[in-house]
Each structure stands twice: as structure tokens, then as C-alpha cells.
Design an enzyme around this catalytic site. Sequence first.
Site, mmCIF file in Angstrom:
data_model
loop_
_atom_site.group_PDB
_atom_site.id
_atom_site.type_symbol
_atom_site.label_atom_id
_atom_site.label_comp_id
_atom_site.label_asym_id
_atom_site.label_seq_id
_atom_site.Cartn_x
_atom_site.Cartn_y
_atom_site.Cartn_z
ATOM 1 C CB CYS A 86 9.966 -19.102 -32.852
ATOM 2 S SG CYS A 86 11.018 -17.869 -31.776
ATOM 3 C CG ASP A 87 9.693 -20.923 -36.422
ATOM 4 O OD1 ASP A 87 8.948 -20.318 -36.030
ATOM 5 O OD2 ASP A 87 10.995 -20.744 -36.601
ATOM 6 C CB CYS A 91 13.568 -19.865 -32.757
ATOM 7 S SG CYS A 91 12.706 -19.522 -31.203
#
Length: 306
Positions: free
Chosen positions: A133-134, A130
Site C-alpha cells: 500500500c505505502d 502494508c
Amino acid sequence: MYDIIIVGGGPAGLTASIYALRAKKSVLLIEKFSPGGQVVQTGKIENYPGFKSIEGAELSRLMFEQASDLGLEVVYSDILNYDITGKIKKVKTYEGEFEAKTIILALGAVARQLDVENEKKFVGKGISYCATCDGNFFKDKVVAVVGGGNTSFEDCLYLSDIVKKIYLIHRRDEFRGDAHTLEKLKTLALNGKIEFVLNSVVKELKGEEKLNSILVENKISKEVREIKVDGLFVAIGRQPDTALLKDILTLDKNGYIITDENMCTNVDGVYAIGDVREKRLRQIVTACSDGAIASVDIIDYISKNF
């Protein structure tokens, strides 16, 4: 007989249970592993409101603790069969059969993996599924993205404002993503921000405590190239857990459950929330939103039908 059975204990399912329990509804949560879903395996989370930074396992624990304090009942088991087209919904598990007036499907979707050695070892230590997300953990670093569709394109565009350089690795010589976005990537490639690595697959992941390079094989020439990277984003698709529902619910071409804006499926009293639902953005915050919306609608549904 429960008011609601929730299948899946990720953020969507836990949020739905919190809203339903606060409305004094009886709720049974069926979870095959442990509460928290994919979030448990996530490292630091920095895009969930209220927490500048929190470990995925800790956020999951707090959500589950809140639901448990409200009286949530939990059964840990796989689902064997759904009988949910009638007024009373029945779910068969290894722990027995359970009945409810309504059911919420929070089954999630699992990212497809590369299936190469050491992949699990480096999850959270260089490998991510993701980018949104990261991505911020790789500011000014070199990363690779694997994939040839729109997800990989979107990941590259998102990462291009964060990282130093991106290698986009695709197993074919042509991409499957939309042409308009590809033109944007080609412009970035001309500026040296992105390098296309086509007809190629990742064969090996190298590193000690964290990922530091990947071995990429050209499928035509068989040449193997080592690329130094700080991170690897896998964007080769996700797989929803809907095999048992394909003859019951309306699914899209990829197997995701189609709902309306209140999370209702094509079957009365059956709701779908979180990553298993057909939608554009799959994040913790959107999963929680789905859960809240479904529970509020269910409260109204139960009052009208029971």
C-alpha cells in the site's frame, strides 16, 4: 426481517451493500466504529483504480455516501452473539437483535502492533502495516521491516525495488519464512540492499512531525542501537475478528474464515468477504471484489430458498 445483514463497514461490506441495494434487496449494515474500516486510517491511496491519489478517509466517505443514497440502513454497535446456523440468521447487538435471510461477515483483520510508545502517533507519518500500500512513498529512502515470517519476506522483496536500503529486524536468530525466499534476501544482503538485525526488538520510535529513527535492543547483549530510517513497516501478523465464530464456521489455523470462490462459508446463507477471509492478497480492490461476488451469489440464494 432483512434480506441481508452485513457485519462490517469497510470497502468489502460497503461494496456488498451497493450491489445488494441495486438489486432491490433490504440491507442492514452493522458497524462498531465508523464506515470505512481500516481504510479510514490510511493516508494516501495510489493503487485503487480510478484515483491517481486519494485519502483513505475520502474514499471511505464516497463509498458510504453511494450506499446511503441507495437506502442503506446502519446500526452502530458491537456484536454480542451470532445465531446463524438456522435458515433465519440472528445477530444480537447492544442495540437489539436483528434477523435476516442471509448474512455477510466483513469483519476485517487488524494488523498486530509493536505496542511501543508513539506508535499511533507515527501511523501514516513513517509507520505502515502494508508495504504494497505505502511502499512507493519511500522511494530511494531507508526503511526498516519488523518480522520474521513470509509477510516480512514479501515486504522486503517488494520494497527492494523501491527503497535505498532495508533493515530487517527479527526478535529471534532464525527466520520463520520459507527457505527459498530467504535465499533471495540473503543475496540482497550481500549486495548491501538489506541488513539483517537479529535477536532484536524495537524499543522506541523517535521523531517530531514524522518518524526519523528507531531504537533497537539486542535481546542477548542488551545493546541499544539507534537506526536512522524514513519508514518502518510492521509485518508481525494480522488478527481476524472471529472469536465469536470459532465454533460455528470453518477457520484456518490463523482464525481466518474459509470460503469457496463465491464467498460461501460452510454454513448455508453465511458469507465472508474482505480481510477476514482466508486468502493471499488483502487490498481494497480485492475486498471490493469479494463484496460484489458475495452479493451476486446471495441474490441467487435468496431466490431459490425464500
